[in-house]
Design a protein around this motif. Structure first.
Motif, PDB file in Angstrom:
ATOM      1  N   ARG A  57       0.867  -1.191   0.000  1.00  0.00           N
ATOM      2  CA  ARG A  57       0.000   0.000   0.000  1.00  0.00           C
ATOM      3  C   ARG A  57       0.895   1.230   0.000  1.00  0.00           C
ATOM      4  O   ARG A  57       1.219   1.755   1.071  1.00  0.00           O
ATOM      5  CB  ARG A  57      -0.901   0.009   1.231  1.00  0.00           C
ATOM      6  N   PRO A  58       1.304   1.717  -1.159  1.00  0.00           N
ATOM      7  CA  PRO A  58       2.256   2.828  -1.231  1.00  0.00           C
ATOM      8  C   PRO A  58       1.624   4.181  -0.886  1.00  0.00           C
ATOM      9  O   PRO A  58       1.515   5.075  -1.721  1.00  0.00           O
ATOM     10  CB  PRO A  58       2.746   2.776  -2.678  1.00  0.00           C
ATOM     11  N   GLU A  59       1.192   4.291   0.350  1.00  0.00           N
ATOM     12  CA  GLU A  59       0.582   5.527   0.849  1.00  0.00           C
ATOM     13  C   GLU A  59       1.010   5.703   2.300  1.00  0.00           C
ATOM     14  O   GLU A  59       1.316   4.726   2.989  1.00  0.00           O
ATOM     15  CB  GLU A  59      -0.942   5.432   0.754  1.00  0.00           C
ATOM     16  N   PRO A  60       1.057   6.949   2.765  1.00  0.00           N
ATOM     17  CA  PRO A  60       1.423   7.150   4.172  1.00  0.00           C
ATOM     18  C   PRO A  60       0.368   6.554   5.097  1.00  0.00           C
ATOM     19  O   PRO A  60      -0.791   6.392   4.715  1.00  0.00           O
ATOM     20  CB  PRO A  60       1.505   8.668   4.327  1.00  0.00           C
ATOM     21  N   THR A  61       0.778   6.222   6.299  1.00  0.00           N
ATOM     22  CA  THR A  61      -0.126   5.655   7.301  1.00  0.00           C
ATOM     23  C   THR A  61       0.316   6.132   8.674  1.00  0.00           C
ATOM     24  O   THR A  61       1.364   6.755   8.812  1.00  0.00           O
ATOM     25  CB  THR A  61      -0.155   4.113   7.197  1.00  0.00           C
ATOM     26  N   ASP A  62      -0.471   5.810   9.690  1.00  0.00           N
ATOM     27  CA  ASP A  62      -0.177   6.308  11.030  1.00  0.00           C
ATOM     28  C   ASP A  62       0.854   5.480  11.775  1.00  0.00           C
ATOM     29  O   ASP A  62       1.675   6.018  12.514  1.00  0.00           O
ATOM     30  CB  ASP A  62      -1.454   6.457  11.860  1.00  0.00           C
ATOM     31  N   VAL A  63       0.841   4.152  11.604  1.00  0.00           N
ATOM     32  CA  VAL A  63       1.774   3.321  12.370  1.00  0.00           C
ATOM     33  C   VAL A  63       2.063   2.018  11.629  1.00  0.00           C
ATOM     34  O   VAL A  63       1.169   1.442  11.014  1.00  0.00           O
ATOM     35  CB  VAL A  63       1.233   3.030  13.796  1.00  0.00           C
ATOM     36  N   LEU A  64       3.322   1.614  11.712  1.00  0.00           N
ATOM     37  CA  LEU A  64       3.744   0.307  11.219  1.00  0.00           C
ATOM     38  C   LEU A  64       4.597  -0.326  12.307  1.00  0.00           C
ATOM     39  O   LEU A  64       5.476   0.335  12.872  1.00  0.00           O
ATOM     40  CB  LEU A  64       4.560   0.432   9.932  1.00  0.00           C
ATOM     41  N   SER A  65       4.349  -1.576  12.606  1.00  0.00           N
ATOM     42  CA  SER A  65       5.095  -2.289  13.645  1.00  0.00           C
ATOM     43  C   SER A  65       5.839  -3.457  13.028  1.00  0.00           C
ATOM     44  O   SER A  65       5.288  -4.187  12.199  1.00  0.00           O
ATOM     45  CB  SER A  65       4.142  -2.807  14.725  1.00  0.00           C
ATOM     46  N   PHE A  66       7.067  -3.633  13.475  1.00  0.00           N
ATOM     47  CA  PHE A  66       7.919  -4.705  12.990  1.00  0.00           C
ATOM     48  C   PHE A  66       8.417  -5.508  14.191  1.00  0.00           C
ATOM     49  O   PHE A  66       9.419  -5.155  14.816  1.00  0.00           O
ATOM     50  CB  PHE A  66       9.091  -4.130  12.183  1.00  0.00           C
ATOM     51  N   PRO A  67       7.683  -6.574  14.540  1.00  0.00           N
ATOM     52  CA  PRO A  67       8.053  -7.362  15.728  1.00  0.00           C
ATOM     53  C   PRO A  67       9.353  -8.132  15.526  1.00  0.00           C
ATOM     54  O   PRO A  67       9.625  -8.639  14.436  1.00  0.00           O
ATOM     55  CB  PRO A  67       6.878  -8.318  15.914  1.00  0.00           C
ATOM     56  N   PHE A  68      10.129  -8.215  16.588  1.00  0.00           N
ATOM     57  CA  PHE A  68      11.355  -9.010  16.592  1.00  0.00           C
ATOM     58  C   PHE A  68      11.018 -10.486  16.750  1.00  0.00           C
ATOM     59  O   PHE A  68      11.696 -11.343  16.203  1.00  0.00           O
ATOM     60  CB  PHE A  68      12.265  -8.533  17.731  1.00  0.00           C
ATOM     61  N   HIS A  69       9.965 -10.766  17.523  1.00  0.00           N
ATOM     62  CA  HIS A  69       9.514 -12.136  17.779  1.00  0.00           C
ATOM     63  C   HIS A  69       8.115 -12.314  17.194  1.00  0.00           C
ATOM     64  O   HIS A  69       7.341 -11.370  17.126  1.00  0.00           O
ATOM     65  CB  HIS A  69       9.425 -12.421  19.282  1.00  0.00           C
ATOM     66  N   ARG A  70       7.795 -13.532  16.840  1.00  0.00           N
ATOM     67  CA  ARG A  70       6.419 -13.869  16.454  1.00  0.00           C
ATOM     68  C   ARG A  70       5.799 -14.570  17.654  1.00  0.00           C
ATOM     69  O   ARG A  70       6.248 -15.646  18.054  1.00  0.00           O
ATOM     70  CB  ARG A  70       6.391 -14.797  15.245  1.00  0.00           C
ATOM     71  N   VAL A  71       4.801 -13.935  18.246  1.00  0.00           N
ATOM     72  CA  VAL A  71       4.132 -14.504  19.412  1.00  0.00           C
ATOM     73  C   VAL A  71       2.625 -14.423  19.216  1.00  0.00           C
ATOM     74  O   VAL A  71       2.132 -13.605  18.451  1.00  0.00           O
ATOM     75  CB  VAL A  71       4.532 -13.771  20.724  1.00  0.00           C
ATOM     76  N   ALA A  72       1.908 -15.260  19.928  1.00  0.00           N
ATOM     77  CA  ALA A  72       0.449 -15.195  19.926  1.00  0.00           C
ATOM     78  C   ALA A  72       0.023 -13.967  20.711  1.00  0.00           C
ATOM     79  O   ALA A  72       0.751 -13.493  21.590  1.00  0.00           O
ATOM     80  CB  ALA A  72      -0.134 -16.458  20.548  1.00  0.00           C
ATOM     81  N   GLY A  93       3.898   7.434  11.960  1.00  0.00           N
ATOM     82  CA  GLY A  93       3.769   8.388  10.860  1.00  0.00           C
ATOM     83  C   GLY A  93       3.336   9.737  11.409  1.00  0.00           C
ATOM     84  O   GLY A  93       2.172  10.112  11.263  1.00  0.00           O
ATOM     85  N   VAL A  94       4.269  10.460  12.014  1.00  0.00           N
ATOM     86  CA  VAL A  94       3.899  11.686  12.727  1.00  0.00           C
ATOM     87  C   VAL A  94       3.353  12.760  11.792  1.00  0.00           C
ATOM     88  O   VAL A  94       2.453  13.513  12.186  1.00  0.00           O
ATOM     89  CB  VAL A  94       5.052  12.233  13.597  1.00  0.00           C
ATOM     90  N   GLU A  95       3.863  12.828  10.583  1.00  0.00           N
ATOM     91  CA  GLU A  95       3.337  13.817   9.646  1.00  0.00           C
ATOM     92  C   GLU A  95       1.886  13.486   9.301  1.00  0.00           C
ATOM     93  O   GLU A  95       1.003  14.357   9.316  1.00  0.00           O
ATOM     94  CB  GLU A  95       4.201  13.857   8.387  1.00  0.00           C
ATOM     95  N   TYR A  96       1.616  12.225   9.024  1.00  0.00           N
ATOM     96  CA  TYR A  96       0.257  11.767   8.718  1.00  0.00           C
ATOM     97  C   TYR A  96      -0.662  11.992   9.921  1.00  0.00           C
ATOM     98  O   TYR A  96      -1.778  12.497   9.778  1.00  0.00           O
ATOM     99  CB  TYR A  96       0.316  10.282   8.336  1.00  0.00           C
TER     100      TYR A  96
END
Length: 164
Positions: A57-72, A93-96
């Motif tokens: 989705r090549p559009e700005p957004t408010d937040v993206l999270s990249f977890p180090f671990h995969r957990v339930a 996405g502070v500007e957004y």
């Protein structure tokens, strides 16, 4: 352990110390104080590139999270060594977010904290692809924001009240 905050944009002034304190309190409310978290305040350009690369989705957004671990959802990672005491990285996405707050007349600093809470929940496995997942994540956001409110006297609530 630590919350490392980097401001990778120059469009919107960010009050970093209060944001870092809030994220530390939210992390504690999640029972994850022993884990590091990276927090990046990003402009629309970076958010557009990341959202395009990772979510198509090549559009700005408010937040993206990249977890180090995969957990339930709700589980804490089980690190096997010191280097694994890391929840992951959150890109705000502070500007957004600032643009949205201007349009809705919401308080930017408050929305930034609530958005960071949402990102933290994603790092701990919470999702909102289905109504059941959304309900579980929304309840966790309410819980940790209520703890932050108790500590600070604020009255923050999740932004995703009407998602489903």
């Amino acid at each position: 352990m630590s919350v490392v905050l980097r401001n990778a944009q120059r469009v919107v002034p960010v009050r970093r110390a209060p944001l870092r304190r809030a994220v530390c309190a939210l992390r504690a409310a999640l029972g994850a104080s022993r884990f590091d978290v990276g927090l990046v305040c990003a402009g629309n350009g970076l958010m557009r590139r990341l959202n395009g690369a990772y979510r198509q989705r090549p559009e700005p957004t408010d937040v993206l999270s990249f977890p180090f671990h995969r957990v339930a959802a709700g589980e804490l990672p089980r690190p096997s060594c010191r280097d694994e005491y890391n929840l992951g990285d959150i890109f705000l996405g502070v500007e957004y977010i600032h643009q949205q707050c201007r349009a809705t007349e919401e308080d930017f600093d408050s929305v930034l904290v609530v958005t960071a809470a949402h990102g933290l929940c994603h790092l701990l496995g919470y999702q909102h692809r289905t109504e059941g997942e959304w309900r579980q994540m929304y309840q966790k956001e309410v819980e940790i924001l209520e703890e932050l409110n108790r500590l600070t006297g604020a009255s923050l609530r999740p932004l995703t009240a009407g998602l489903f």
